[in-house]
Design a protein around this motif. Structure first.
Motif, PDB file in Angstrom:
ATOM      1  N   GLU A 155       0.832  -1.207   0.000  1.00  0.00           N
ATOM      2  CA  GLU A 155       0.000   0.000   0.000  1.00  0.00           C
ATOM      3  C   GLU A 155       0.865   1.255   0.000  1.00  0.00           C
ATOM      4  N   GLN A 156       1.954   1.245   0.755  1.00  0.00           N
ATOM      5  CA  GLN A 156       2.856   2.389   0.779  1.00  0.00           C
ATOM      6  C   GLN A 156       3.504   2.614  -0.586  1.00  0.00           C
ATOM      7  N   ALA A 157       3.817   1.542  -1.283  1.00  0.00           N
ATOM      8  CA  ALA A 157       4.379   1.664  -2.637  1.00  0.00           C
ATOM      9  C   ALA A 157       3.428   2.428  -3.540  1.00  0.00           C
ATOM     10  N   VAL A 203       1.565   3.515  -9.586  1.00  0.00           N
ATOM     11  CA  VAL A 203       1.913   2.163  -9.999  1.00  0.00           C
ATOM     12  C   VAL A 203       1.423   1.867 -11.415  1.00  0.00           C
ATOM     13  N   ALA A 204       0.253   2.355 -11.787  1.00  0.00           N
ATOM     14  CA  ALA A 204      -0.249   2.115 -13.145  1.00  0.00           C
ATOM     15  C   ALA A 204       0.655   2.789 -14.176  1.00  0.00           C
ATOM     16  N   ASN A 205       1.035   4.037 -13.898  1.00  0.00           N
ATOM     17  CA  ASN A 205       1.946   4.744 -14.799  1.00  0.00           C
ATOM     18  C   ASN A 205       3.286   4.020 -14.904  1.00  0.00           C
ATOM     19  N   TYR A 206       3.840   3.634 -13.768  1.00  0.00           N
ATOM     20  CA  TYR A 206       5.138   2.967 -13.749  1.00  0.00           C
ATOM     21  C   TYR A 206       5.084   1.646 -14.521  1.00  0.00           C
ATOM     22  N   THR A 207       4.004   0.909 -14.351  1.00  0.00           N
ATOM     23  CA  THR A 207       3.872  -0.368 -15.046  1.00  0.00           C
ATOM     24  C   THR A 207       3.798  -0.163 -16.555  1.00  0.00           C
ATOM     25  N   SER A 208       3.035   0.826 -17.000  1.00  0.00           N
ATOM     26  CA  SER A 208       2.969   1.127 -18.430  1.00  0.00           C
ATOM     27  C   SER A 208       4.342   1.515 -18.969  1.00  0.00           C
ATOM     28  N   TYR A 209       5.046   2.328 -18.196  1.00  0.00           N
ATOM     29  CA  TYR A 209       6.389   2.777 -18.568  1.00  0.00           C
ATOM     30  C   TYR A 209       7.337   1.588 -18.717  1.00  0.00           C
ATOM     31  N   MET A 210       7.291   0.660 -17.781  1.00  0.00           N
ATOM     32  CA  MET A 210       8.172  -0.501 -17.831  1.00  0.00           C
ATOM     33  C   MET A 210       7.801  -1.433 -18.980  1.00  0.00           C
ATOM     34  N   ILE A 211       6.513  -1.665 -19.176  1.00  0.00           N
ATOM     35  CA  ILE A 211       6.079  -2.545 -20.257  1.00  0.00           C
ATOM     36  C   ILE A 211       6.555  -2.002 -21.601  1.00  0.00           C
ATOM     37  N   LEU A 225      10.470  -2.261  -9.898  1.00  0.00           N
ATOM     38  CA  LEU A 225       9.845  -3.405 -10.560  1.00  0.00           C
ATOM     39  C   LEU A 225      10.302  -4.714  -9.929  1.00  0.00           C
ATOM     40  N   ALA A 226      11.596  -4.827  -9.661  1.00  0.00           N
ATOM     41  CA  ALA A 226      12.111  -6.041  -9.027  1.00  0.00           C
ATOM     42  C   ALA A 226      11.435  -6.282  -7.683  1.00  0.00           C
ATOM     43  N   ARG A 227      11.211  -5.219  -6.919  1.00  0.00           N
ATOM     44  CA  ARG A 227      10.574  -5.358  -5.609  1.00  0.00           C
ATOM     45  C   ARG A 227       9.074  -5.640  -5.738  1.00  0.00           C
ATOM     46  N   LEU A 228       8.414  -4.947  -6.650  1.00  0.00           N
ATOM     47  CA  LEU A 228       6.976  -5.143  -6.833  1.00  0.00           C
ATOM     48  C   LEU A 228       6.656  -6.564  -7.294  1.00  0.00           C
ATOM     49  N   MET A 229       7.556  -7.159  -8.062  1.00  0.00           N
ATOM     50  CA  MET A 229       7.284  -8.469  -8.652  1.00  0.00           C
ATOM     51  C   MET A 229       7.206  -9.598  -7.627  1.00  0.00           C
ATOM     52  N   VAL A 230       7.588  -9.357  -6.381  1.00  0.00           N
ATOM     53  CA  VAL A 230       7.440 -10.409  -5.370  1.00  0.00           C
ATOM     54  C   VAL A 230       6.013 -10.463  -4.830  1.00  0.00           C
ATOM     55  N   ASN A 231       5.216  -9.443  -5.158  1.00  0.00           N
ATOM     56  CA  ASN A 231       3.848  -9.364  -4.650  1.00  0.00           C
ATOM     57  C   ASN A 231       2.890 -10.028  -5.636  1.00  0.00           C
ATOM     58  N   ARG A 232       2.099 -10.980  -5.182  1.00  0.00           N
ATOM     59  CA  ARG A 232       1.207 -11.730  -6.069  1.00  0.00           C
ATOM     60  C   ARG A 232       0.162 -10.827  -6.728  1.00  0.00           C
ATOM     61  N   ASP A 233      -0.358  -9.870  -5.970  1.00  0.00           N
ATOM     62  CA  ASP A 233      -1.345  -8.960  -6.557  1.00  0.00           C
ATOM     63  C   ASP A 233      -0.715  -8.163  -7.697  1.00  0.00           C
ATOM     64  N   TYR A 234       0.524  -7.722  -7.480  1.00  0.00           N
ATOM     65  CA  TYR A 234       1.172  -6.964  -8.544  1.00  0.00           C
ATOM     66  C   TYR A 234       1.491  -7.860  -9.750  1.00  0.00           C
ATOM     67  N   GLN A 235       1.892  -9.095  -9.508  1.00  0.00           N
ATOM     68  CA  GLN A 235       2.154 -10.010 -10.619  1.00  0.00           C
ATOM     69  C   GLN A 235       0.926 -10.129 -11.517  1.00  0.00           C
ATOM     70  N   ARG A 236      -0.231 -10.292 -10.887  1.00  0.00           N
ATOM     71  CA  ARG A 236      -1.471 -10.399 -11.664  1.00  0.00           C
ATOM     72  C   ARG A 236      -1.752  -9.112 -12.423  1.00  0.00           C
ATOM     73  N   PHE A 237      -1.557  -7.975 -11.745  1.00  0.00           N
ATOM     74  CA  PHE A 237      -1.786  -6.688 -12.390  1.00  0.00           C
ATOM     75  C   PHE A 237      -0.847  -6.508 -13.586  1.00  0.00           C
ATOM     76  N   PHE A 238       0.416  -6.853 -13.412  1.00  0.00           N
ATOM     77  CA  PHE A 238       1.394  -6.700 -14.487  1.00  0.00           C
ATOM     78  C   PHE A 238       0.995  -7.530 -15.705  1.00  0.00           C
ATOM     79  N   VAL A 239       0.609  -8.783 -15.476  1.00  0.00           N
ATOM     80  CA  VAL A 239       0.226  -9.658 -16.586  1.00  0.00           C
ATOM     81  C   VAL A 239      -1.027  -9.123 -17.281  1.00  0.00           C
TER      82      VAL A 239
END
Length: 209
Positions: A81-83, A89-97, A161-175
């Motif tokens: 939640e603090q992240a 997070v949505a912007n960052y994910t789009s940027y990384m993708i 991204l490396a840190r977020l990827m350990v979170n299952r909710d974020y993994q689902r969101f990323f995919v």
């Protein structure tokens, strides 16, 4: 949000010097213009953690953001939640993708911009910049995701991204976001149409270039 630009033919003393792509600078004025509701005070940080706008306050906010993603276990719900409070997070994910898909080889150790409103609670957003080393210029195979998570996990832009990827909710969101982009803006017909449009804009000057 992107840095918009256009094409110019440059002449010096009536001698043609080539086609130039002149673009907007990603500084405080840029963010004031595109995000008027956020006010006119912005922190802007670029490659090598260089503070472009915001001075000491921006530097301190950037250091706090970096320290959080260096230390926090994002499997913990409160840290996750603090992240979300620190970065969009949505912007960052789009940027990384986008950059991973394009296999941008001169990144994330280089060529990046981040910004946030200076007000309390402002979240960092990330913008693509100077990405001409992508789209196959340096063929390196399709391993950019592991490249970011493993080899570049301690860069300022790669670490979250490396840190977020350990979170299952974020993994689902990323995919889910990856699927949405690959079936939309990054679908191959759409990409080719965009490239064709860009090529047409400079086509009649390419021979002289």
């Amino acid at each position: 949000v992107i840095s918009h630009g256009t094409w110019y033919n440059l002449f010096v003393n009536m001698q043609f010097r080539g086609i130039y792509n002149v673009v907007e600078r990603l500084d405080r004025n840029f963010f004031e213009s595109y995000f008027p509701a956020e006010g006119n005070d912005w922190y802007v940080v670029k490659t090598n953690d260089e503070v472009l706008d915001g001075g000491f306050s921006a530097s301190r906010a950037w250091d706090e953001f970096q320290q959080f993603f260096a230390d926090a276990d994002l499997r913990e719900p409160t840290n996750y939640e603090q992240a979300h409070r620190l970065i969009d997070v949505a912007n960052y994910t789009s940027y990384m993708i986008l950059n991973i898909w394009a296999e941008n080889q001169d990144w994330p150790h280089n060529n990046w911009y981040a910004a946030r409103p200076a007000r309390p609670g402002g979240r960092w957003i990330f913008l693509s910049w100077d990405a001409e080393w992508g789209m196959g210029l340096v063929p390196a195979g399709s391993r950019m995701l592991s490249f970011i998570i493993d080899e570049r996990a301690n860069t300022s832009i790669g670490r979250p991204l490396a840190r977020l990827m350990v979170n299952r909710d974020y993994q689902r969101f990323f995919v889910e976001e990856l699927d949405r982009y690959l079936d939309g803006p990054l679908r191959y017909e759409n990409v080719l149409a965009h490239i064709d449009k860009a090529a047409t804009a400079v086509a009649r000057d390419i021979e002289q270039e």
